[in-house]
Design a protein around this motif. Structure first.
Motif, PDB file in Angstrom:
ATOM      1  N   VAL A 249     -22.988  26.221  11.222  1.00 46.25           N
ATOM      2  CA  VAL A 249     -21.565  26.571  11.088  1.00 46.25           C
ATOM      3  C   VAL A 249     -20.738  25.333  10.749  1.00 46.25           C
ATOM      4  N   TYR A 250     -21.112  24.184  11.286  1.00 49.59           N
ATOM      5  CA  TYR A 250     -20.344  22.963  11.032  1.00 49.59           C
ATOM      6  C   TYR A 250     -20.223  22.648   9.542  1.00 49.59           C
ATOM      7  N   VAL A 251     -21.224  23.016   8.779  1.00 51.74           N
ATOM      8  CA  VAL A 251     -21.213  22.711   7.346  1.00 51.74           C
ATOM      9  C   VAL A 251     -20.059  23.419   6.639  1.00 51.74           C
ATOM     10  N   TRP A 252     -19.718  24.604   7.098  1.00 54.06           N
ATOM     11  CA  TRP A 252     -18.744  25.427   6.389  1.00 54.06           C
ATOM     12  C   TRP A 252     -17.334  25.303   6.949  1.00 54.06           C
ATOM     13  N   ILE A 253     -17.176  24.583   8.056  1.00 50.43           N
ATOM     14  CA  ILE A 253     -15.842  24.427   8.641  1.00 50.43           C
ATOM     15  C   ILE A 253     -15.019  23.446   7.808  1.00 50.43           C
ATOM     16  N   PRO A 254     -13.803  23.829   7.398  1.00 51.00           N
ATOM     17  CA  PRO A 254     -12.929  22.869   6.690  1.00 51.00           C
ATOM     18  C   PRO A 254     -12.262  21.926   7.687  1.00 51.00           C
ATOM     19  N   TYR A 255     -12.616  20.664   7.671  1.00 50.43           N
ATOM     20  CA  TYR A 255     -12.083  19.712   8.643  1.00 50.43           C
ATOM     21  C   TYR A 255     -10.754  19.099   8.201  1.00 50.43           C
ATOM     22  N   ASN A 256     -10.426  19.241   6.912  1.00 49.59           N
ATOM     23  CA  ASN A 256      -9.170  18.707   6.378  1.00 49.59           C
ATOM     24  C   ASN A 256      -9.033  17.212   6.663  1.00 49.59           C
ATOM     25  N   PHE A 258      -9.546  14.811   4.254  1.00 46.54           N
ATOM     26  CA  PHE A 258      -9.329  14.087   2.997  1.00 46.54           C
ATOM     27  C   PHE A 258     -10.585  13.335   2.551  1.00 46.54           C
ATOM     28  N   GLY A 259     -11.677  14.073   2.451  1.00 49.82           N
ATOM     29  CA  GLY A 259     -12.915  13.505   1.936  1.00 49.82           C
ATOM     30  C   GLY A 259     -13.855  12.944   2.976  1.00 49.82           C
ATOM     31  N   GLU A 260     -13.521  13.065   4.263  1.00 50.86           N
ATOM     32  CA  GLU A 260     -14.370  12.521   5.322  1.00 50.86           C
ATOM     33  C   GLU A 260     -15.088  13.623   6.094  1.00 50.86           C
ATOM     34  N   ASP A 261     -15.236  14.807   5.496  1.00 46.65           N
ATOM     35  CA  ASP A 261     -15.858  15.924   6.203  1.00 46.65           C
ATOM     36  C   ASP A 261     -17.298  15.635   6.588  1.00 46.65           C
ATOM     37  N   VAL A 262     -18.019  14.909   5.742  1.00 42.96           N
ATOM     38  CA  VAL A 262     -19.426  14.615   6.029  1.00 42.96           C
ATOM     39  C   VAL A 262     -19.548  13.790   7.307  1.00 42.96           C
ATOM     40  N   LYS A 263     -18.637  12.839   7.495  1.00 39.99           N
ATOM     41  CA  LYS A 263     -18.659  12.028   8.716  1.00 39.99           C
ATOM     42  C   LYS A 263     -18.408  12.893   9.946  1.00 39.99           C
ATOM     43  N   GLY A 336     -31.235  18.128   6.832  1.00 40.23           N
ATOM     44  CA  GLY A 336     -31.108  18.969   5.645  1.00 40.23           C
ATOM     45  C   GLY A 336     -29.689  19.471   5.435  1.00 40.23           C
ATOM     46  N   LEU A 337     -29.014  19.821   6.521  1.00 38.87           N
ATOM     47  CA  LEU A 337     -27.636  20.308   6.411  1.00 38.87           C
ATOM     48  C   LEU A 337     -26.687  19.200   5.970  1.00 38.87           C
ATOM     49  N   VAL A 338     -26.873  17.986   6.485  1.00 35.23           N
ATOM     50  CA  VAL A 338     -26.023  16.864   6.072  1.00 35.23           C
ATOM     51  C   VAL A 338     -26.220  16.563   4.592  1.00 35.23           C
ATOM     52  N   SER A 339     -27.474  16.574   4.154  1.00 38.91           N
ATOM     53  CA  SER A 339     -27.759  16.345   2.740  1.00 38.91           C
ATOM     54  C   SER A 339     -27.094  17.411   1.866  1.00 38.91           C
ATOM     55  N   PHE A 340     -27.184  18.663   2.311  1.00 32.60           N
ATOM     56  CA  PHE A 340     -26.541  19.745   1.568  1.00 32.60           C
ATOM     57  C   PHE A 340     -25.019  19.607   1.589  1.00 32.60           C
ATOM     58  N   LYS A 341     -24.460  19.132   2.700  1.00 28.73           N
ATOM     59  CA  LYS A 341     -23.016  18.992   2.839  1.00 28.73           C
ATOM     60  C   LYS A 341     -22.447  18.042   1.785  1.00 28.73           C
ATOM     61  N   VAL A 342     -23.196  16.998   1.435  1.00 27.19           N
ATOM     62  CA  VAL A 342     -22.738  16.050   0.420  1.00 27.19           C
ATOM     63  C   VAL A 342     -22.522  16.764  -0.918  1.00 27.19           C
ATOM     64  N   TYR A 344     -22.233  20.054  -1.312  1.00 26.69           N
ATOM     65  CA  TYR A 344     -21.260  21.135  -1.114  1.00 26.69           C
ATOM     66  C   TYR A 344     -19.832  20.600  -1.192  1.00 26.69           C
ATOM     67  N   ASP A 345     -19.560  19.469  -0.545  1.00 26.72           N
ATOM     68  CA  ASP A 345     -18.214  18.895  -0.572  1.00 26.72           C
ATOM     69  C   ASP A 345     -17.822  18.444  -1.968  1.00 26.72           C
ATOM     70  N   ALA A 346     -18.781  17.878  -2.716  1.00 26.00           N
ATOM     71  CA  ALA A 346     -18.485  17.460  -4.082  1.00 26.00           C
ATOM     72  C   ALA A 346     -18.105  18.659  -4.946  1.00 26.00           C
ATOM     73  N   ARG A 347     -18.793  19.762  -4.757  1.00 31.17           N
ATOM     74  CA  ARG A 347     -18.476  20.974  -5.521  1.00 31.17           C
ATOM     75  C   ARG A 347     -17.127  21.550  -5.109  1.00 31.17           C
ATOM     76  N   GLU A 348     -16.843  21.584  -3.800  1.00 28.73           N
ATOM     77  CA  GLU A 348     -15.585  22.139  -3.321  1.00 28.73           C
ATOM     78  C   GLU A 348     -14.395  21.275  -3.713  1.00 28.73           C
ATOM     79  N   SER A 349     -14.613  19.971  -3.875  1.00 21.83           N
ATOM     80  CA  SER A 349     -13.528  19.059  -4.246  1.00 21.83           C
ATOM     81  C   SER A 349     -13.447  18.819  -5.743  1.00 21.83           C
ATOM     82  N   SER A 350     -14.277  19.539  -6.514  1.00 16.16           N
ATOM     83  CA  SER A 350     -14.313  19.393  -7.979  1.00 16.16           C
ATOM     84  C   SER A 350     -14.632  17.962  -8.403  1.00 16.16           C
ATOM     85  N   LYS A 351     -15.504  17.318  -7.628  1.00 16.28           N
ATOM     86  CA  LYS A 351     -15.952  15.968  -7.974  1.00 16.28           C
ATOM     87  C   LYS A 351     -17.238  16.050  -8.784  1.00 16.28           C
TER      88      LYS A 351
END
Length: 486
Positions: A249-256, A258-263, A336-342, A344-351
């Protein structure tokens, strides 16, 4: 699916290392079986006892993942880098080049493996890859008393290209010069080192298990029975599934952030794994020690040729093994989830789509954190064992929970502005001496600074954890020595 190889590659490297370690252990077992058949049968029998059976299933699952994922992974580069690992190192040479001469220097390396290089000379010299070129068309020029240094990302481009076998230093001044050179090299895919570390980790874990079984057979029997009972209890699976669900669940939570969600995912996930492991340890200590004492089951065990020391230490090890298993299973899932989060965040942020090395850097940063969290969980298990020799489950939970909170607050109290008060500082320092300083096992600061815990720190933390576990076991033995079991 197109991004699958990107975030799966770090997991594949770890799984490959575990597979290699398992194959080496299998080879050792085959040799042992051929040399000493009874010993080979004893090892086979041990696989069905205690924690080794679920560990074998876990390793088999990782091996299957490694095999299935290999066609889409950079396996050729990995093999080549593994072969080159013994050949790469930092080379430092100091030579004297006479005035008006050219000095040939044998130096074999691949330029693609250069991480940095530098030249320092008393007189101006030029460096070439061919003899006789002199100053006409130099590869690079080193000015007198001015060090020349190249590193990735600097202003200079890397002059060396291809495979180098020798270089030529030309000194056309009227004085001899002393030239100091340094070449820092590494394999083209340095991430393959995690394969070696993973293989050594799984081999070391199994080796420790069998060493305990060989050196302390009575302790090992109790530990195996305790760990088997713990793993077969529904609460172990419940905690495992509950922790895995939260990590997912942590992977999908929007932490807001500003780019530090992975941390945020990394710090929250490591804390979750640690807390669930500690809960499992506290519950197991209460059930396997306190309840057995109250139900007089311990009296039956101690009526056999098993002393109280073997009973207490065996119970502690029987709790520590399931903790290690929980960290292994949840750790790999979390990685595996942390690796995927990287990705996922790039896609969600249009990076831009990250490369797999970006995922690897995030993954490798949390591995020391998981190890430190394991140390902390083992310390709490040792304390819980000591408390369980005298008190039932509820007081055990209250005491250990208080120690957990105070162990994290002691250093904070001493270092805060409130710590300037003499009495507060005294209480904080007293707690830091008596209770474990659990703040030493936190890695949130390193994660926030995009760094990781150095190896020497992990070694000191392991020593501190071992020392405190020994103290807790001595306390447990003192409390249990005169406990009336009848």
């Amino acid at each position: 699916m197109s991004n699958l190889p990107i975030w799966l590659t770090p997991i594949w490297l770890i799984a490959t290392g575990v597979t290699v370690g398992a194959l080496i252990l299998l080879l050792v077992w085959l040799v042992l079986r051929a040399v000493n058949r009874p010993a080979g049968r004893a090892v086979s029998q041990a696989l069905g006892e205690g924690v080794l059976l679920p560990l074998s299933y876990f390793v088999a699952g990782l091996a299957l993942l490694a095999v299935l994922a290999t066609p889409t992974m950079p396996w050729k580069e990995a093999i080549e880098s593994l072969k080159r690992l013994p050949s790469v190192s930092t080379v430092e040479k100091t030579i004297t080049v006479e005035e008006g001469s050219e000095q040939e220097l044998p130096l074999v390396f691949k330029s693609s493996e250069l991480q940095s290089y530098s030249f320092d000379s008393e007189q101006e010299i030029v460096v070439n890859l061919e003899a006789g070129k002199g100053y006409a068309d130099p590869l690079l020029t080193v000015e007198a008393q001015t060090p020349y240094k190249w590193s990735p990302g600097g202003m200079r481009s890397r002059e060396f290209e291809g495979d180098i076998e020798k270089i030529f230093l030309v000194n056309e001044s009227d004085q001899p010069t002393q030239v100091t050179m340094q070449f820092e090299r590494d394999v083209e895919m340095p991430e393959v080192r995690v394969i070696l570390y993973s293989a050594l980790a799984i081999m070391g874990l199994v080796t420790v298990y069998f060493l305990i079984r060989w050196l302390a057979p009575q302790v090992s029997v109790i530990a195996s029975a305790t760990s088997k009972e713990t793993i077969n209890q529904p609460i172990f699976l419940l905690l495992l599934v509950g922790a895995a669900t939260l990590l997912f669940v942590y992977v999908w939570i929007p932490y807001n952030t500003f780019g530090e969600d992975v941390k945020m995912v990394k710090t929250t996930g490591m804390t979750t794994i640690k807390v669930f492991a500690i809960l499992m340890a506290l519950w197991t200590a209460s059930v396997t020690i306190a309840d057995e004492i109250e139900g007089r089951t311990a009296l039956t065990v101690l009526s056999k040729p098993v002393g109280r020391r073997q009973f207490v230490i065996g119970k502690f090890l029987g709790i520590a093994w399931p903790i290690a298993l929980m960290f292994l299973i949840l750790g790999i899932f979390f990685v595996g989830l942390v690796s995927f989060k990287v990705v996922y965040d790039a896609r969600e942020s249009s990076k831009a789509v990250p490369i797999w090395q970006d995922c690897y850097r995030e993954v490798i940063q949390i591995l020391p954190g998981l190890l430190l969290a394991f140390y902390e969980a083992v310390i709490m298990a040792a304390i819980s064992v000591a408390v369980s020799t005298r008190l039932p489950m509820i007081p055990n939970l209250v005491i250990c929970g208080s120690i957990y909170v105070l162990g994290h607050l002691a250093a904070l109290i001493v270092n805060s502005s409130v710590g300037d008060i003499v009495y507060v500082r005294f209480i904080g320092q007293l707690l830091a001496v008596i209770l474990p300083v659990l703040d030493h096992f936190e890695i949130e600061g390193a994660i926030a600074g995009s760094s990781t815990a150095p190896g020497i720190y992990l070694l000191y933390a392991a020593g501190y954890s071992l020392l405190y576990c020994v103290v807790a076991m001595l306390l447990a033995l003192i409390l249990f020595e005169d406990r009336d079991l009848a």
